[in-house]
Design a protein around this motif. Sequence first.
Motif, PDB file in Angstrom:
ATOM      1  N   GLU A   4       0.873  -1.178   0.000  1.00  0.00           N
ATOM      2  CA  GLU A   4       0.000   0.000   0.000  1.00  0.00           C
ATOM      3  C   GLU A   4       0.898   1.211   0.000  1.00  0.00           C
ATOM      4  OE1 GLU A   4      -2.775   0.060   3.271  1.00  0.00           O
ATOM      5  OE2 GLU A   4      -3.229  -2.053   2.877  1.00  0.00           O
ATOM      6  N   ARG A  15       3.753   0.609   2.547  1.00  0.00           N
ATOM      7  CA  ARG A  15       3.506  -0.399   3.588  1.00  0.00           C
ATOM      8  C   ARG A  15       3.510  -1.775   2.945  1.00  0.00           C
ATOM      9  NH1 ARG A  15      -0.025   3.410   5.433  1.00  0.00           N
ATOM     10  NH2 ARG A  15       0.774   4.488   7.271  1.00  0.00           N
ATOM     11  N   GLY A  17       3.118  -5.800   2.980  1.00  0.00           N
ATOM     12  CA  GLY A  17       2.349  -6.787   3.724  1.00  0.00           C
ATOM     13  C   GLY A  17       2.366  -8.102   2.992  1.00  0.00           C
ATOM     14  N   ASP A  19       3.200 -11.954   1.755  1.00  0.00           N
ATOM     15  CA  ASP A  19       4.393 -12.753   1.502  1.00  0.00           C
ATOM     16  C   ASP A  19       5.194 -12.160   0.357  1.00  0.00           C
ATOM     17  OD1 ASP A  19       3.809 -14.669   3.449  1.00  0.00           O
ATOM     18  OD2 ASP A  19       2.363 -15.611   2.085  1.00  0.00           O
ATOM     19  N   ASP A  54       7.769   0.697   5.237  1.00  0.00           N
ATOM     20  CA  ASP A  54       7.274   0.186   6.506  1.00  0.00           C
ATOM     21  C   ASP A  54       7.067  -1.321   6.378  1.00  0.00           C
ATOM     22  OD1 ASP A  54       5.974  -0.457   8.761  1.00  0.00           O
ATOM     23  OD2 ASP A  54       4.248   0.866   8.459  1.00  0.00           O
ATOM     24  N   CYS A  55       7.860  -2.057   7.128  1.00  0.00           N
ATOM     25  CA  CYS A  55       7.807  -3.517   6.983  1.00  0.00           C
ATOM     26  C   CYS A  55       7.050  -4.188   8.116  1.00  0.00           C
ATOM     27  CB  CYS A  55       9.222  -4.096   6.940  1.00  0.00           C
ATOM     28  SG  CYS A  55      10.178  -3.494   5.566  1.00  0.00           S
ATOM     29  N   THR A  56       6.359  -3.424   8.938  1.00  0.00           N
ATOM     30  CA  THR A  56       5.793  -4.016  10.152  1.00  0.00           C
ATOM     31  C   THR A  56       4.741  -5.074   9.867  1.00  0.00           C
ATOM     32  OG1 THR A  56       4.420  -2.056  10.214  1.00  0.00           O
ATOM     33  CG2 THR A  56       6.229  -2.155  11.789  1.00  0.00           C
ATOM     34  N   ARG A  57       4.007  -4.911   8.747  1.00  0.00           N
ATOM     35  CA  ARG A  57       2.958  -5.893   8.480  1.00  0.00           C
ATOM     36  C   ARG A  57       3.398  -7.011   7.540  1.00  0.00           C
ATOM     37  NH1 ARG A  57      -2.306  -3.050   6.679  1.00  0.00           N
ATOM     38  NH2 ARG A  57      -0.949  -1.287   6.195  1.00  0.00           N
ATOM     39  N   LEU A  58       4.673  -7.005   7.274  1.00  0.00           N
ATOM     40  CA  LEU A  58       5.219  -8.013   6.373  1.00  0.00           C
ATOM     41  C   LEU A  58       5.195  -9.380   7.043  1.00  0.00           C
ATOM     42  CD1 LEU A  58       6.557  -7.920   3.598  1.00  0.00           C
ATOM     43  CD2 LEU A  58       8.744  -7.763   4.740  1.00  0.00           C
ATOM     44  N   GLN A  59       4.671 -10.397   6.351  1.00  0.00           N
ATOM     45  CA  GLN A  59       4.658 -11.723   6.966  1.00  0.00           C
ATOM     46  C   GLN A  59       5.949 -12.485   6.664  1.00  0.00           C
ATOM     47  OE1 GLN A  59       0.904 -13.014   5.580  1.00  0.00           O
ATOM     48  NE2 GLN A  59      -0.129 -12.010   7.284  1.00  0.00           N
TER      49      GLN A  59
END
Lengths: 381, 256
Positions: A4, A15, A17, A19, A54-59
Amino acid sequence: MLLESQASGDVLTLRLGGDWRLDNVAQLEAALRDITPESLAPESLTSVRRLVVDCTRLQTLDLSGAWLLQGRLDQFRAAGSTVEFAGAAPGHFKFIEEITERGPEATPPAPPQSRSWDDLLAWVGRRAVQQAVQGRDAIGFLGRIAVTSVRSLRGFKHLRVASIARHVYETGIQAIPIVSLIAFLISVIVAYLGAQQLQQFGAEIYTVDLVAIAVLREMGVLLTAIIVAGRSGSAFAAEIGVMRLNEEVDALQSMGVNYFEVLVLPRLIGLVIALPLLTIIADAMGLAGGALLSSLLLDISLTQFIPRVQAALAPTTFWAGLIKAPVFAMLIAMVGTYRGMQVRSSSRELGRLTTAAVVQSIFLVIFADAVFAVVFVTLDF
Amino acid sequence: MTTPIISVRNVVNRFGRQVVHDGVDLDVQTGEVLGIVGGSGSGKSVLLRTMLGLHRPSAGEVLIEGRDLLQMSEAELIAVKRRYGVTFQQGALFSSLTVAQNVQLPIHEYFAASNAALEQLAELRLRMVGLPVDAGAKLPSQLSGGMIKRAALARALALDPALLFLDEPTAGLDPISAAEFDQLVLYLQRSLNLTIVMITHDLDTLVTTCNRVAVLVDRKIVVDTLDGIMNNPHPWIQEYFHGPRARAVQGPERGQ
């Protein structure tokens, strides 16, 4: 959602997110391609001054995913934006940084080749030189064969009898079934067609003449040569080609062994012995096919057939066919071994040259046959 | 103890009357580097091929992450094979493709990547193994021995494998290139947390890279740490690690 992007002022936040793995490479590509937010047109890349990832929501993230993202980020960097990670960058980025620092600089892509008359001229020139070099090589090859054969006449040891015998067996004796079958079938076809046409004139007895002359003068030797070119010409090229790939030819040379004497000459002599013998068998089978069809279709029995054949043939007919066999044999063996010797370095080369060996030897055989035909007519042979 | 990434259980391999393996057990733990050594004809390559599923053992089983390789369906096998990369002794690069195409081939087989992405991904692999990027356009026949080994490694890394099999990775390299290659393998192993199984005869490689060593002797296997193996009383192992060619390895820092 893999990506995103959100723009505020001159800051673009990405952002990540889901895989980011090689498995999703197609989706990753698509996501990276439209990385610019709706508010920004693609050409206004430069208006983004700062990129925040921003990699915080990266699985999950693997090296390939990181590399593709890095490639896109580098484009922004090149356009003058600064790129930073919100929080710590995943370890893969550090690894990528290491290998790009360690590794050599990327070489700039080669300038696009201009298509102009110069190129055409250069192409023609290159081809001409290649052809000339190939021609010179071929003549050199012929010369070496001649020199080696003369030298091997000096001593029995240089003749490699065992090797010649092997090639007579492989190219000759093993080819007997297929050569016989094809000679038989072809002469049946010729006899059948001939009988049909000649019956219209009540001259079906001439079918015998037709078959006998066609088989002995042309069909027998030509068909045999073409079959042998397909069987043994390709085998010669492939065998020698693989030996080249395995550096076996180099090994022979390093031992001081003349590889022409070991590899080329036995094949050449073997085939020169085998092809005339095969031709005689093909002639016999062809006549047998003609005799069979005559007795079945035309009621010409064997006792009529044989005198008719004898009457139809001039003393030279048989020899006019057979004399061509050694010449065809030399052509096939030389093209096969020559192409095999040309193999360098890759398996594709081997396939290409084996094909070339078969096609060229068949062409040369037919061409030589045409030359023989003209010469024989002129000489009234 | 966690499930080993690969375990070989009681494998027997027979060729005609010749028994190569007679009850071989081997566990490969995640993240370790395991070296396999053994005399010529002791069945190192057969063991490797058994683990790769290229050879069906006469008896016994091969478990990959706890699942039996021999019972898997075609689709499962493909999913497993995706997770490991292999380099062969002679490189086994496809000679009609360029180095970059060699690396792209497995990616292209599995995923719908565009040409641009394929090129980018191939470049990453070439950089990882320390090949210059312009080597990508070359044919394998134009490469030196050391570069072929690196290109083969790049191809093995194409699918981001978790497990690497290396068959004699340093054979035929000069000592400097071999040492560089060892360092490269070690660096990649640490950076990417790879599990590596390698067949090697190079004692320096064993010492530098391997956590554990498996020795194939008398149709069985002995697995231990390097120090443990070196003190193993078996005569062949003693000869191997303490023979005339092994002196340098024992060297001052490992001195007896």
